[in-house]
Design a protein around this motif. Sequence first.
Motif, mmCIF file in Angstrom:
data_model
loop_
_atom_site.group_PDB
_atom_site.id
_atom_site.type_symbol
_atom_site.label_atom_id
_atom_site.label_comp_id
_atom_site.label_asym_id
_atom_site.label_seq_id
_atom_site.Cartn_x
_atom_site.Cartn_y
_atom_site.Cartn_z
ATOM 1 N N GLU A 33 0.868 -1.151 -0.071
ATOM 2 C CA GLU A 33 -0.020 0.130 -0.028
ATOM 3 C C GLU A 33 0.837 1.245 -0.050
ATOM 4 O OE1 GLU A 33 -3.762 1.842 2.412
ATOM 5 O OE2 GLU A 33 -2.964 -0.153 2.929
ATOM 6 N N ALA A 34 1.916 1.119 0.667
ATOM 7 C CA ALA A 34 2.802 1.951 0.781
ATOM 8 C C ALA A 34 3.448 2.476 -0.799
ATOM 9 C CB ALA A 34 3.856 2.013 1.687
ATOM 10 N N MET A 35 3.969 1.667 -1.446
ATOM 11 C CA MET A 35 4.398 1.592 -2.556
ATOM 12 C C MET A 35 3.286 1.994 -3.751
ATOM 13 S SD MET A 35 7.647 1.224 -2.330
ATOM 14 C CE MET A 35 8.215 1.119 -3.894
ATOM 15 N N GLN A 36 2.188 1.460 -3.660
ATOM 16 C CA GLN A 36 1.214 2.220 -4.458
ATOM 17 C C GLN A 36 0.817 3.581 -4.062
ATOM 18 O OE1 GLN A 36 -0.433 0.611 -6.552
ATOM 19 N NE2 GLN A 36 -0.732 -1.495 -6.269
ATOM 20 N N HIS A 37 0.830 3.935 -2.664
ATOM 21 C CA HIS A 37 0.864 5.629 -2.597
ATOM 22 C C HIS A 37 2.028 6.283 -3.384
ATOM 23 C CE1 HIS A 37 -0.200 9.135 -0.257
ATOM 24 N NE2 HIS A 37 1.022 9.423 0.145
ATOM 25 N N SER A 38 3.094 5.705 -3.276
ATOM 26 C CA SER A 38 4.098 6.552 -3.817
ATOM 27 C C SER A 38 3.868 6.699 -5.532
ATOM 28 C CB SER A 38 5.364 5.442 -3.900
ATOM 29 O OG SER A 38 6.625 6.193 -4.687
ATOM 30 N N ARG A 39 3.328 5.476 -5.936
ATOM 31 C CA ARG A 39 2.929 5.393 -7.169
ATOM 32 C C ARG A 39 1.800 6.335 -7.679
ATOM 33 N NH1 ARG A 39 1.716 -0.068 -10.308
ATOM 34 N NH2 ARG A 39 0.357 -0.585 -9.108
ATOM 35 N N SER A 40 0.933 6.481 -6.689
ATOM 36 C CA SER A 40 -0.058 7.540 -7.208
ATOM 37 C C SER A 40 0.622 8.935 -7.008
ATOM 38 C CB SER A 40 -1.128 7.488 -6.003
ATOM 39 O OG SER A 40 -0.852 7.655 -4.826
ATOM 40 N N LEU A 41 1.576 9.234 -6.122
ATOM 41 C CA LEU A 41 2.126 10.365 -6.322
ATOM 42 C C LEU A 41 2.789 10.691 -7.375
ATOM 43 C CD1 LEU A 41 3.290 10.588 -2.294
ATOM 44 C CD2 LEU A 41 1.547 12.201 -3.424
ATOM 45 N N LEU A 42 3.462 9.841 -7.867
ATOM 46 C CA LEU A 42 4.424 9.953 -9.224
ATOM 47 C C LEU A 42 3.575 10.065 -10.329
ATOM 48 C CD1 LEU A 42 7.021 7.334 -8.103
ATOM 49 C CD2 LEU A 42 7.521 10.005 -8.376
ATOM 50 N N ASN A 43 2.211 9.606 -10.281
ATOM 51 C CA ASN A 43 1.494 9.584 -11.376
ATOM 52 C C ASN A 43 0.613 11.023 -11.382
ATOM 53 O OD1 ASN A 43 1.602 7.113 -12.921
ATOM 54 N ND2 ASN A 43 0.348 6.111 -11.473
ATOM 55 N N GLU A 44 0.479 11.460 -10.254
ATOM 56 C CA GLU A 44 0.023 12.823 -10.267
ATOM 57 C C GLU A 44 0.864 13.750 -10.484
ATOM 58 O OE1 GLU A 44 -1.757 15.779 -6.589
ATOM 59 O OE2 GLU A 44 -1.565 13.837 -6.000
ATOM 60 N N ALA A 45 2.212 13.676 -10.167
ATOM 61 C CA ALA A 45 3.285 14.620 -10.563
ATOM 62 C C ALA A 45 3.226 14.597 -12.048
ATOM 63 C CB ALA A 45 4.462 14.082 -9.960
ATOM 64 N N ASP A 46 3.070 13.521 -12.723
ATOM 65 C CA ASP A 46 3.330 13.418 -14.117
ATOM 66 C C ASP A 46 1.984 14.267 -14.931
ATOM 67 O OD1 ASP A 46 4.402 12.055 -16.899
ATOM 68 O OD2 ASP A 46 2.145 11.024 -16.742
ATOM 69 N N GLN A 47 0.768 13.838 -14.189
ATOM 70 C CA GLN A 47 -0.264 14.764 -14.875
ATOM 71 C C GLN A 47 -0.201 16.076 -14.640
ATOM 72 O OE1 GLN A 47 -3.373 12.742 -12.598
ATOM 73 N NE2 GLN A 47 -2.912 10.929 -13.727
ATOM 74 N N LEU A 48 0.446 16.525 -13.496
ATOM 75 C CA LEU A 48 0.626 18.074 -13.315
ATOM 76 C C LEU A 48 1.604 18.570 -14.360
ATOM 77 C CD1 LEU A 48 0.656 17.928 -9.442
ATOM 78 C CD2 LEU A 48 -0.986 19.376 -10.645
ATOM 79 N N PHE A 49 2.530 18.064 -14.434
ATOM 80 C CA PHE A 49 3.854 18.542 -15.522
ATOM 81 C C PHE A 49 3.136 18.303 -16.583
ATOM 82 C CE2 PHE A 49 7.312 16.852 -12.546
ATOM 83 C CZ PHE A 49 7.511 17.978 -12.125
ATOM 84 N N ALA A 50 2.232 17.503 -17.172
ATOM 85 C CA ALA A 50 1.529 17.697 -18.515
ATOM 86 C C ALA A 50 0.489 18.929 -18.623
ATOM 87 C CB ALA A 50 0.682 16.399 -18.566
ATOM 88 N N SER A 51 0.396 19.439 -17.619
ATOM 89 C CA SER A 51 -0.529 20.551 -17.569
ATOM 90 C C SER A 51 0.407 21.903 -17.526
ATOM 91 C CB SER A 51 -1.460 20.672 -16.590
ATOM 92 O OG SER A 51 -0.909 20.668 -15.299
ATOM 93 N N ALA A 52 1.642 21.793 -17.642
ATOM 94 C CA ALA A 52 2.500 22.732 -17.693
ATOM 95 C C ALA A 52 3.406 22.597 -18.970
ATOM 96 C CB ALA A 52 3.506 22.941 -16.451
ATOM 97 N N SER A 53 4.377 23.704 -19.258
ATOM 98 C CA SER A 53 5.124 23.540 -20.262
ATOM 99 C C SER A 53 6.274 24.729 -20.012
ATOM 100 C CB SER A 53 4.264 24.171 -21.465
ATOM 101 O OG SER A 53 3.883 25.109 -21.584
ATOM 102 N N GLY A 54 7.210 24.255 -21.344
ATOM 103 C CA GLY A 54 8.412 25.196 -21.073
ATOM 104 C C GLY A 54 9.429 24.967 -20.210
ATOM 105 N N GLU A 55 10.246 25.853 -19.412
ATOM 106 C CA GLU A 55 11.108 25.732 -18.707
ATOM 107 C C GLU A 55 10.482 25.570 -16.973
ATOM 108 O OE1 GLU A 55 14.576 25.369 -18.560
ATOM 109 O OE2 GLU A 55 14.169 24.527 -20.693
ATOM 110 N N PHE A 56 10.840 24.826 -16.361
ATOM 111 C CA PHE A 56 10.568 25.018 -14.930
ATOM 112 C C PHE A 56 10.489 26.458 -14.455
ATOM 113 C CE2 PHE A 56 11.146 24.591 -10.189
ATOM 114 C CZ PHE A 56 9.828 23.732 -10.096
#
Length: 461
Positions: free
Chosen positions: A191-214
Amino acid sequence: MKVMKMIKSYIGFAAIAALAIASCNPLQLDQIDDPNNPSLGSVSENASRSQIQFLVTGLESRHRDYVTNVSRAWNTFGREIWYLNGSDPRFQTDWLGQAGREPDRIYFGFGTTGGGSWADPYQAIRQAEVLISAAENTNVLTDAEQAALSGFGRMIQGYQFMIPANFVYDNGIRIDVEDPLNPGPYVSYEEAMQHSRSLLNEADQLFASASGEFPFTLTPGFEGFTSIDALQEVTNAILARNNAYLQDWEGVLNALDNSFMNLEGDLDVGPAHPYNGPPDEFNPLFYIRDAAINTIIVVHPSVLEDATEGDARVAEKFYEREDPVVVTTDATPLVGTHQDNRWPNNTTSIPFIRNEELVLLKAEAHAQLGQTELALEAIDIIRNAAEIGDYTGPADQQSLIDEILYQRRYSLWAEPWGHRWIDARRYDRLDEINTSFDQGSVFRQFPHPQSEVNWDIYVED
């Protein structure tokens, strides 16, 4: 880089800012504002861009705090190294499990590994939450900038949760730490690793809604990874590691397809933890060649004994000392003939995930899925980079996994993650770790530290 030292003040406030405990609690303190350091409240509403920059840099600093102890302890558990310490024999006797020593809640390991393996990751997780909250509650950022900052915070959290999870393993960790004074229950490793995965998937989606340089400045550790697309690739690289621990082999390959993996590229490419010297820190794994000291990281003798003749990794990573380091223990003397040769100087950055690991994860996933030719292709990339030629052994699944684990042992030697200890555990091969040189034992996992147990008792009372 001076700011990396200063900004840690934020983190302490992040962990204790909500001291709204009942009056009977002896921990209740009056509010005291530190005139030299900003409080959590100063960034929780309408933070300025400069304050957010401090939080970003502070998070990078927290992100590396696990390195010293995890590198020394976990790599000792997996017998990749010995951390010889002439001043305190417990680094040998206790960490190596000599004379029947086993971890308990007040084990010596919690005095040193406890910070890096337990408390420090949670500090980074809380610091990331402060950054996310600041980004979401200010009017100085665009929506895309907020998404980029939140994505960066979630990426770091996804990485950091995997550290305590792999430290205590079956004993489970807390994932609900939104209120640090009222954390949630322990959950299982999966469950802990699944939680980690959900955070990484959320990060991926958040980055997808941004663009350009950090939108803010990252340290040189992220050189080459400062664009939103590149940070999305780093997120997927971490996700590939996570999926391997969850035995989601299709998930490994999908994440790798969206990562910075390059089968024809430099195997050393990847984001890193930077070190710059005072007022910042030095690289904690650097030791001067042939230094006349008895406290040093040395190559475990079994790593030298089991190496393939002509392996370029041996020549590059291990330096044979003119005079071995000898430390006496109550079991047997430990003799270190070779020291770590990876760091040119004491300000060299330490990678936290590299292309070489990604290629090996690709090999492992293909082998697990029965895709023999693709697994062999990835294995041969690693072998040829090590100048030992193509793999010519049996091509059944078990033989390929044996080969991949062997190559991981040398490609990922003593990296700040304890790969061999985790690999041996996830393949139920802890008994294959050679303890004959130190007459110790290999630990499967650690219990929760006593301070964690005391907290639960105190809250219940």
